[in-house]
Scaffold this motif. Sequence first.
Motif, PDB file in Angstrom:
ATOM      1  N   UNK A  94      45.149  40.965  33.428  1.00 32.54           N
ATOM      2  CA  UNK A  94      44.318  41.505  34.505  1.00 32.54           C
ATOM      3  C   UNK A  94      43.671  40.407  35.334  1.00 32.54           C
ATOM      4  N   UNK A  95      43.204  40.798  36.522  1.00 30.93           N
ATOM      5  CA  UNK A  95      42.549  39.834  37.404  1.00 30.93           C
ATOM      6  C   UNK A  95      41.112  39.553  36.983  1.00 30.93           C
ATOM      7  N   UNK A  96      40.508  40.509  36.303  1.00 27.26           N
ATOM      8  CA  UNK A  96      39.119  40.348  35.843  1.00 27.26           C
ATOM      9  C   UNK A  96      39.086  40.586  34.339  1.00 27.26           C
ATOM     10  N   UNK A  97      38.524  39.629  33.618  1.00 19.75           N
ATOM     11  CA  UNK A  97      38.401  39.733  32.167  1.00 19.75           C
ATOM     12  C   UNK A  97      36.918  39.787  31.822  1.00 19.75           C
ATOM     13  N   UNK A  98      36.508  40.903  31.232  1.00 18.14           N
ATOM     14  CA  UNK A  98      35.105  41.060  30.847  1.00 18.14           C
ATOM     15  C   UNK A  98      34.905  40.561  29.423  1.00 18.14           C
ATOM     16  N   UNK A  99      33.855  39.790  29.238  1.00 16.91           N
ATOM     17  CA  UNK A  99      33.581  39.214  27.927  1.00 16.91           C
ATOM     18  C   UNK A  99      32.066  39.171  27.739  1.00 16.91           C
ATOM     19  N   UNK A 100      31.546  40.152  26.975  1.00 20.99           N
ATOM     20  CA  UNK A 100      30.115  40.266  26.738  1.00 20.99           C
ATOM     21  C   UNK A 100      29.376  40.328  28.081  1.00 20.99           C
ATOM     22  N   UNK A 101      28.533  39.343  28.384  1.00 19.96           N
ATOM     23  CA  UNK A 101      27.748  39.385  29.614  1.00 19.96           C
ATOM     24  C   UNK A 101      28.387  38.581  30.747  1.00 19.96           C
ATOM     25  N   UNK A 102      29.711  38.356  30.660  1.00 15.35           N
ATOM     26  CA  UNK A 102      30.405  37.541  31.655  1.00 15.35           C
ATOM     27  C   UNK A 102      31.633  38.272  32.192  1.00 15.35           C
ATOM     28  N   UNK A 103      31.835  38.174  33.504  1.00 16.40           N
ATOM     29  CA  UNK A 103      33.075  38.629  34.134  1.00 16.40           C
ATOM     30  C   UNK A 103      33.836  37.403  34.623  1.00 16.40           C
ATOM     31  N   UNK A 104      34.985  37.123  33.990  1.00 11.46           N
ATOM     32  CA  UNK A 104      35.846  36.024  34.422  1.00 11.46           C
ATOM     33  C   UNK A 104      36.834  36.574  35.447  1.00 11.46           C
ATOM     34  N   UNK A 105      36.816  36.013  36.649  1.00 13.86           N
ATOM     35  CA  UNK A 105      37.632  36.508  37.755  1.00 13.86           C
ATOM     36  C   UNK A 105      38.683  35.460  38.110  1.00 13.86           C
ATOM     37  N   UNK A 106      39.966  35.857  38.071  1.00 13.76           N
ATOM     38  CA  UNK A 106      41.060  34.936  38.371  1.00 13.76           C
ATOM     39  C   UNK A 106      41.302  34.867  39.881  1.00 13.76           C
ATOM     40  N   UNK A 107      41.258  33.649  40.398  1.00 11.31           N
ATOM     41  CA  UNK A 107      41.549  33.400  41.809  1.00 11.31           C
ATOM     42  C   UNK A 107      42.844  32.603  41.898  1.00 11.31           C
ATOM     43  N   UNK A 153      47.037  29.375  45.350  1.00 14.16           N
ATOM     44  CA  UNK A 153      48.360  29.164  45.927  1.00 14.16           C
ATOM     45  C   UNK A 153      48.840  30.395  46.699  1.00 14.16           C
ATOM     46  N   UNK A 154      48.529  31.589  46.156  1.00 14.92           N
ATOM     47  CA  UNK A 154      48.925  32.831  46.825  1.00 14.92           C
ATOM     48  C   UNK A 154      47.855  33.341  47.788  1.00 14.92           C
ATOM     49  N   UNK A 155      46.716  32.644  47.795  1.00 15.14           N
ATOM     50  CA  UNK A 155      45.566  33.076  48.609  1.00 15.14           C
ATOM     51  C   UNK A 155      45.186  34.521  48.269  1.00 15.14           C
ATOM     52  N   UNK A 156      45.121  34.794  46.964  1.00 18.64           N
ATOM     53  CA  UNK A 156      44.797  36.153  46.524  1.00 18.64           C
ATOM     54  C   UNK A 156      43.578  36.129  45.609  1.00 18.64           C
ATOM     55  N   UNK A 157      42.779  37.185  45.733  1.00 18.87           N
ATOM     56  CA  UNK A 157      41.588  37.346  44.903  1.00 18.87           C
ATOM     57  C   UNK A 157      41.323  38.838  44.739  1.00 18.87           C
ATOM     58  N   UNK A 158      40.872  39.266  43.561  1.00 18.40           N
ATOM     59  CA  UNK A 158      40.574  40.690  43.360  1.00 18.40           C
ATOM     60  C   UNK A 158      39.292  41.084  44.096  1.00 18.40           C
ATOM     61  N   UNK A 159      39.049  42.371  44.122  1.00 21.59           N
ATOM     62  CA  UNK A 159      37.795  42.842  44.691  1.00 21.59           C
ATOM     63  C   UNK A 159      36.637  42.348  43.834  1.00 21.59           C
ATOM     64  N   UNK A 160      35.496  42.082  44.447  1.00 17.21           N
ATOM     65  CA  UNK A 160      34.340  41.620  43.673  1.00 17.21           C
ATOM     66  C   UNK A 160      34.013  42.598  42.555  1.00 17.21           C
ATOM     67  N   UNK A 161      33.837  42.105  41.332  1.00 14.23           N
ATOM     68  CA  UNK A 161      33.525  43.010  40.223  1.00 14.23           C
ATOM     69  C   UNK A 161      32.150  43.629  40.390  1.00 14.23           C
TER      70      UNK A 161
END
Length: 353
Positions: free
Chosen positions: A172-185, A188-196
């Motif tokens: 997934x583009x966003x990995x939730x871990x306890x009190x943290x949201x890790x967001x993959x940017x 190279x593809x200039x792609x980013x998920x919607x803000x969590x």
Amino acid sequence: MLRPCLRLLKNKKKNAWKIVATFLVLLVVYLEAAVYFLNRSLWPSLTCAVEPTNYHRVLLVADPQLLGEETETWIARWDCDRFLSKTFKLALEYVEPSMVIFLGDLFDEGSTATDDEYERYHQRFKRIFRTADRFFASKTIYIPGDNDIGGENEDITPQKLNHFDKYFGLKPDVVSFHNVSFVKINYMLKSAPHPPSGSDKVLTILLSHMPLLGASSFFTEKVIRDMKPSLIISAHDHKAVHFVGDLETGERTLIESMSTDERSLSDSKWRFQSSKKHTNEILVPTCSYRMGVKETGYGVLLIDSKGDNVCYSVLWLPDRLYHLKIYFYVFLPVTALYLIMYFFGRNSLVRSQ
């Protein structure tokens, strides 16, 4: 009279070469084993400046770039793989992480590999970076780099993306871990998920192979303005660097490096706290000695499980290139000299008889 003198000289040479041989054996033991444990004794303590009651430990692995079969010899691949395996195992045991994050460029020739080559590279990767079984990582995140899927000097193709997705997963583009949201940017593809979406108590940490504040562009500035991250973690440049950026404009306002002087301090670390005005970006150094930089290491992130404090430090690694030079300038000449003297002494003894 001559024969006893030659025998005495031969015995003295034997004793001298025994000392030399003992020295060479001890040198090998030091360079191949002892130096790693001595180096580990200099690693920083796993505590944060604010001493939280509990915090998550995250091990950061940047640019391992397993050497490829097209441009590297088998002995170069073998030695580099051994170095990565030894140091990663020591880092895992030292940190006991609850998460391991690979920040891209897992393979040096991943973007040009055939199906069979990619399979072999992946098998090597699994042998080197074992995070299951008796180790402590409960979650692992993989970010693709330009050497994995292209994007810097090579085109990104569906085949390259499929290779990485098959073995490491792009989602997934966003990995939730306890009190943290890790967001993959994906720069190279200039792609980013919607803000969590989440509460103010959730830290948003962006993960990117290429630096965002280090390579300012319309895309990176938009990502920072939209996401308003608490922290950005990236790699690619192979160095330990810290950027500060403005959350309103997405522009970089400060740059500093973790200096050699700081490396000599066993308890050197950076501490960050969430802000509504600025964000921080950490560039994690490469862990491979073949990337052309002297200082290599693994990053360690300590995240306060109850607040927004984050501490970062580097587990600096031995200078393997220097050790290989020792082999070249000490071990090989001494061995060659021994062989020359051995055959010279043997021929002299034969002639005397």
